[in-house]
Structure formats: C-alpha cells, structure tokens
Design a protein around this motif. Structure first.
Motif: not given
Length: 292
Positions: A91-111
């Motif tokens: 929540y208090k991290a930068g946008e880069f960390d947030q994007v990395l987390l959400s992209m990781g969730i996308i790849f896990v969910a898609s897989a």
C-alpha cells in the motif's frame, strides 16, 4: 439494414457491453482511488468469476441467480485473503512494486486457468429464462442483453446510494479525499480497505460471469482486457461511481460503432478519444484531485 436499424443495433449492443465493463471496472476505480494502489490484477478476479460461474452452472446445476451470488461472494472472500496476505504490504510502496505484485498475480492466475481449463475460450450458457428475444417497436432485442443493461443500471444506482447516503459511504468518500485526516478522526482505514477491496473484487467476478456470453473467458483474459478496464477507470476518474458509468458507455458504444462501421481500424478511434479526453481532463471526466 438501413441507418436507423444500424444505429439502434450499435446503441443496444454497445450499451450491453458497456454495462459489463462498468460492473467489472467500477470496483477498480474505487479501490484505486481509496487504496492508492495500481492493482492491474483486477481482471484476474473477473476471469475467476467467469470460470466459477461456468462450474456452478455446469457441474453443480445451480440456478443462475444463486450461482451468480455465490460467485461474487466466493471471489470476494478469496480477495480479502489476498489483500491481507499480499496487497497490504505494498500500500505504501512505490508504483513499481505494486505493478510487479499485480502482474505476478495475473501470471499465476493465468497459468492456473491454463492448467485447469486449457487454452480454449469458454462462455457461460445463458439460462432458458433469459434466452430468446423481446419485441420492442417492431424490433427483436436479446432478452439476456436487456438483462445485462438492467443489472448495470441497478449496480450504478445501488453504488451511488451506498456511497452518497450511507455511513460507510461517508467514510469511503472521506478516506478518498484525505486518508490522513480520516485516520485522525478514528476511521479504521484498514478494515475499510478490506471491505472495499472485497466489494470491488466481487463485482468484478459478477461482471466477468455475466459478460462471459459477450467476452469469452480464457487464460489470457486478465491481460487481453486490461487496457479496456484501465480506460474506463482513467477516463471516468478514480474514486467515483458516476465517472466509470459514463466512461463505460462511451467506450462500449464507441467500440461497437468502430467494429461495425470501420472494422479495419480496430480500436484506433477509441484510443484517440481516450488521449483527447485525458489531455483536457487528466483526472478523468468525474475525477477529483486527491489529497494524500
């Protein structure tokens, strides 16, 4: 088909598509406006809703309305677990960390979707009670698409009343406007974050399930449709209910018009319109500049 019939077809199809986009995207608008997190994985909850509704209707043979409610509740419950375990740390991290987390969730969910359901797109079977058409002014309109429009409008009205007329809505608006001040007067923003995150994810799941007749569900769903979800949020404005509704209508009707009238250009005109709107209104049509 004459021009009047073509116009009616564009408006009807585009509005039904717009309502699907709205139900999926409005939760993203509120959560991004409230939590201030770039949650690009919102489409994964919509994909989960589509697959879950297919399972509940196909294997458990639940009534459509019951299956839809169960879909929203289950995905919302899972999203709270993810929010408490994962999202809370960025929540208090930068946008880069947030994007990395959400992209990781996308790849896990898609897989996971690829492994369980395979690569082929799947659609929801429309219940017999919503099949067929309705005669209006001498024209036949799909009953299911009329149902989608009704659900979208009902969702808009319900959220508008909830945000504007209830105590939790007051807390949400206060936190969107000024999170630090909201915390200083005793608002439990942590619990509020979880509630709003669950609501947004549950709506995304319901939208993904309802719209699976128009937008087929496949493992690539979260990435393929991410641009449209973000367009609805950015053009409408973060933290609002009305903004995404107007933006979804513009996008849905505009996309249908482009596909019917100028299919060779694809979504070219849509993106030009988005750039034009954001140049004039960087915060979106209904967005407000936020104080953090």
């Amino acid at each position: 088909m004459n021009w009047s019939e073509l116009l009616v077809s564009i408006l009807f199809t585009g509005t039904a598509y717009a309502m699907v986009l709205y139900v999926i995207s409005v939760g993203l608008s509120v959560t991004m406006g409230l939590l201030g997190i770039a949650n690009l994985a919102h489409g994964a909850f919509a994909m989960a809703g589509g697959y879950l509704l297919i399972e509940l209707l196909g294997h458990l043979s639940l009534p459509f309305a019951v299956a839809l409610v169960v879909t929203g509740v289950l995905v919302a419950a899972v999203s709270v677990v993810l929010e408490r375990l994962l999202y809370v740390h960025v929540y208090k991290a930068g946008e880069f960390d947030q994007v990395l987390l959400s992209m990781g969730i996308i790849f896990v969910a898609s897989a996971a979707a690829q492994y369980i359901y395979g690569p082929m797109p799947m659609t929801v079977t429309v219940p017999a009670s919503l099949g067929g058409g309705v005669e209006l002014a001498g024209r036949s309109f799909s009953l299911y698409r009329l149902f989608l429009i009704g659900v979208g409008v009902a969702t808009f009205v319900a959220l508008l009343v909830a945000i504007e007329r209830t105590s939790i809505g007051v807390r949400i608006r206060a936190t969107v406007d000024n999170r630090a001040m909201a915390e200083s007067i005793g608002i439990n923003t942590g619990a509020l974050f979880s509630i709003v995150f669950a609501l947004g994810s549950g709506l995304a799941a319901i939208g993904g399930g309802l719209g699976a007749d128009m937008i087929s569900v496949a493992p690539g769903y979260p990435l393929e449709h991410l641009a449209y979800f973000l367009i609805v949020v950015s053009v409408g404005g973060l933290g609002t209910v009305s903004g995404p509704f107007a933006a979804a209508l513009l996008l849905g009707i505009g996309d249908s018009a482009c596909k019917i009238l100028a299919p060779q250009f694809g979504a070219f005109f849509i993106y030009v319109a988005v750039f034009a709107v954001l140049l004039v209104r960087p915060q979106g049509l209904f967005g407000r500049l936020q104080v953090q």
